[in-house]
Design a protein around this motif. Structure first.
Motif, mmCIF file in Angstrom:
data_model
loop_
_atom_site.group_PDB
_atom_site.id
_atom_site.type_symbol
_atom_site.label_atom_id
_atom_site.label_comp_id
_atom_site.label_asym_id
_atom_site.label_seq_id
_atom_site.Cartn_x
_atom_site.Cartn_y
_atom_site.Cartn_z
ATOM 1 N N THR A 94 8.587 -7.883 0.325
ATOM 2 C CA THR A 94 7.784 -6.134 0.323
ATOM 3 C C THR A 94 8.230 -4.896 0.235
ATOM 4 O O THR A 94 8.781 -4.715 0.920
ATOM 5 N N THR A 95 7.866 -5.042 -0.813
ATOM 6 C CA THR A 95 8.996 -3.393 -1.153
ATOM 7 C C THR A 95 8.473 -2.507 -2.183
ATOM 8 O O THR A 95 7.769 -3.128 -3.403
ATOM 9 N N PRO A 96 8.487 -1.213 -1.969
ATOM 10 C CA PRO A 96 7.133 -0.457 -3.326
ATOM 11 C C PRO A 96 8.109 -0.922 -5.204
ATOM 12 O O PRO A 96 7.847 -0.971 -6.235
ATOM 13 N N ILE A 99 7.016 -7.994 -3.769
ATOM 14 C CA ILE A 99 6.438 -7.537 -4.004
ATOM 15 C C ILE A 99 5.557 -6.214 -4.442
ATOM 16 O O ILE A 99 6.043 -5.787 -2.542
ATOM 17 N N SER A 100 5.240 -5.400 -4.745
ATOM 18 C CA SER A 100 4.464 -4.217 -4.142
ATOM 19 C C SER A 100 3.009 -4.596 -4.547
ATOM 20 O O SER A 100 2.425 -4.975 -5.648
ATOM 21 N N ILE A 101 2.527 -3.550 -3.401
ATOM 22 C CA ILE A 101 0.967 -3.687 -3.492
ATOM 23 C C ILE A 101 0.335 -2.122 -4.645
ATOM 24 O O ILE A 101 -0.808 -2.185 -4.406
ATOM 25 N N GLY A 102 1.328 -1.450 -5.079
ATOM 26 C CA GLY A 102 0.715 -0.362 -5.212
ATOM 27 C C GLY A 102 1.341 0.686 -5.732
ATOM 28 O O GLY A 102 2.505 0.513 -5.015
ATOM 29 N N TYR A 134 1.625 3.609 -4.522
ATOM 30 C CA TYR A 134 2.024 4.756 -3.047
ATOM 31 C C TYR A 134 2.327 4.389 -2.048
ATOM 32 O O TYR A 134 3.260 3.208 -2.684
ATOM 33 N N LEU A 184 4.187 3.246 1.632
ATOM 34 C CA LEU A 184 3.209 2.870 2.934
ATOM 35 C C LEU A 184 4.567 3.155 3.833
ATOM 36 O O LEU A 184 5.891 3.701 3.738
ATOM 37 N N GLY A 188 6.249 1.264 5.924
ATOM 38 C CA GLY A 188 6.886 -0.260 5.921
ATOM 39 C C GLY A 188 5.697 -1.288 4.896
ATOM 40 O O GLY A 188 4.414 -0.986 5.034
ATOM 41 N N GLY A 189 6.226 -2.483 4.959
ATOM 42 C CA GLY A 189 5.959 -3.574 4.311
ATOM 43 C C GLY A 189 4.677 -4.518 4.975
ATOM 44 O O GLY A 189 4.590 -5.925 4.038
ATOM 45 N N ALA A 206 1.652 -4.152 3.287
ATOM 46 C CA ALA A 206 1.389 -4.621 2.363
ATOM 47 C C ALA A 206 1.479 -6.419 2.347
ATOM 48 O O ALA A 206 1.289 -6.967 1.990
HETATM 49 CL CL1 6GU Z 1 5.084 -3.692 -1.044
HETATM 50 N N1 6GU Z 1 5.860 -1.209 0.821
HETATM 51 C C1 6GU Z 1 6.222 -0.400 1.517
HETATM 52 N N2 6GU Z 1 6.469 0.518 1.775
HETATM 53 N N3 6GU Z 1 5.167 0.566 0.619
HETATM 54 C C2 6GU Z 1 4.248 0.002 -0.566
HETATM 55 C C3 6GU Z 1 4.782 -1.104 -0.602
HETATM 56 C C4 6GU Z 1 5.022 -2.039 -0.182
HETATM 57 N N4 6GU Z 1 3.176 -1.345 -1.831
HETATM 58 C C5 6GU Z 1 3.203 0.332 -2.242
HETATM 59 N N5 6GU Z 1 3.424 0.648 -1.707
#
Ligand code: 6GU
Length: 236
Positions: free
Chosen positions: A86-88, A130-133, A135, A137, A139-140, A143
């Motif tokens: 999980t990462t932006p 994968i990023s969930i959007g 913006y 966060l 940490g992962g 997400a």
């Molecule tokens: Cl998967 N990680 C972080 N740190 N920020 C996020 C994200 C994931 N998805 C959206 N923003």
């Protein structure tokens, strides 16, 4: 389905995994979700998880050794369909990817944290980011919880009412209609008459039109997407 979650902060998952549908899915044997505390895969005295980036700059980077140790230990026990980070910087999560993941047998979800993860972990072990959007966060973990929630509910048997899943899948191209429950009138606000009619056809027509109107007003981008069954993604 089995999901192994690798995290420096296992308690962050206590809430989401131990209530409601995710709780039932695990108790019913539909999903086995196993948390791995990254710190227990360190070997040094201080149980170090992160270090400063080469070349300088702010933030800390997750060290490769505990991550290799943990992922390879798991991979020696069974084979995994995906190792997800999980990462932006990942591909943006959506229902189509969610549907695909729900058909996998074994997944590893590695929660990115701090400033990032040593690139060698990504190059050697991670199969999907994968990023969930769009913006940021802290940490992962949150997400990962979002991904797990959305995937596990699609496992056949987890949500009893098949009807509910069917109408959800509709959501790939259209928003759902508004809903009402009793009482028929509350503080001068009335439930639309068609819904009270008891006439199944009238109800269906109202719902179809209401869904279309809502989608046109709020998410016209969804209407421009390919119809059901054709999973071509929109370009822009
Ligand atoms: Cl998967 N990680 C972080 N740190 N920020 C996020 C994200 C994931 N998805 C959206 N923003």
């Amino acid at each position: 389905m089995r999901i192994d979650v690798i995290t420096a902060f296992p308690p962050l998952f206590d809430g989401p995994l131990s209530e409601s549908i995710l709780k039932r899915a695990q108790e019913g044997g539909y999903a086995e979700i196993v948390l791995h505390d990254l710190r227990s895969y360190t070997r040094d005295k201080h149980r170090t998880l992160d270090d400063t980036p080469y070349g300088g700059g702010a933030g800390m980077i997750l060290k490769p050794e505990p991550l290799f140790e943990c992922i390879e230990t798991l991979q020696n026990e069974r084979s995994y369909d995906e190792v997800i980070l999980t990462t932006p910087a990942g591909r943006v999560y959506n229902q189509k990817l969610c549907n695909q993941l729900s058909m996998r047998e074994n997944l590893i979800v590695l929660c990115g944290h701090y400033k990032g993860v040593d690139q060698r972990v990504i190059d050697a072990l991670v199969t999907m980011e994968i990023s969930i959007g769009d913006y940021v966060l802290t940490g992962g973990e949150l997400a990962a919880a979002v991904i797990i929630d959305s995937v596990v509910r699609l496992i056949p048997g987890v949500i009893g009412d098949g009807e509910s899943l069917l109408s959800d899948s509709f959501m790939e191209n259209e928003l759902d209609c508004p809903y009402y429950t009793r009482p028929p009138e509350f503080r001068d606000m009335k439930v639309p008459e068609d819904l009270l009619s008891g006439d199944h056809k009238r109800v269906e027509t109202w719902r179809r039109k209401a869904a279309e109107k809502l989608t046109r007003e709020r998410r016209p981008d969804l209407l421009r997407k390919a119809p059901h069954g054709n999973d071509k993604e929109q370009k822009s």
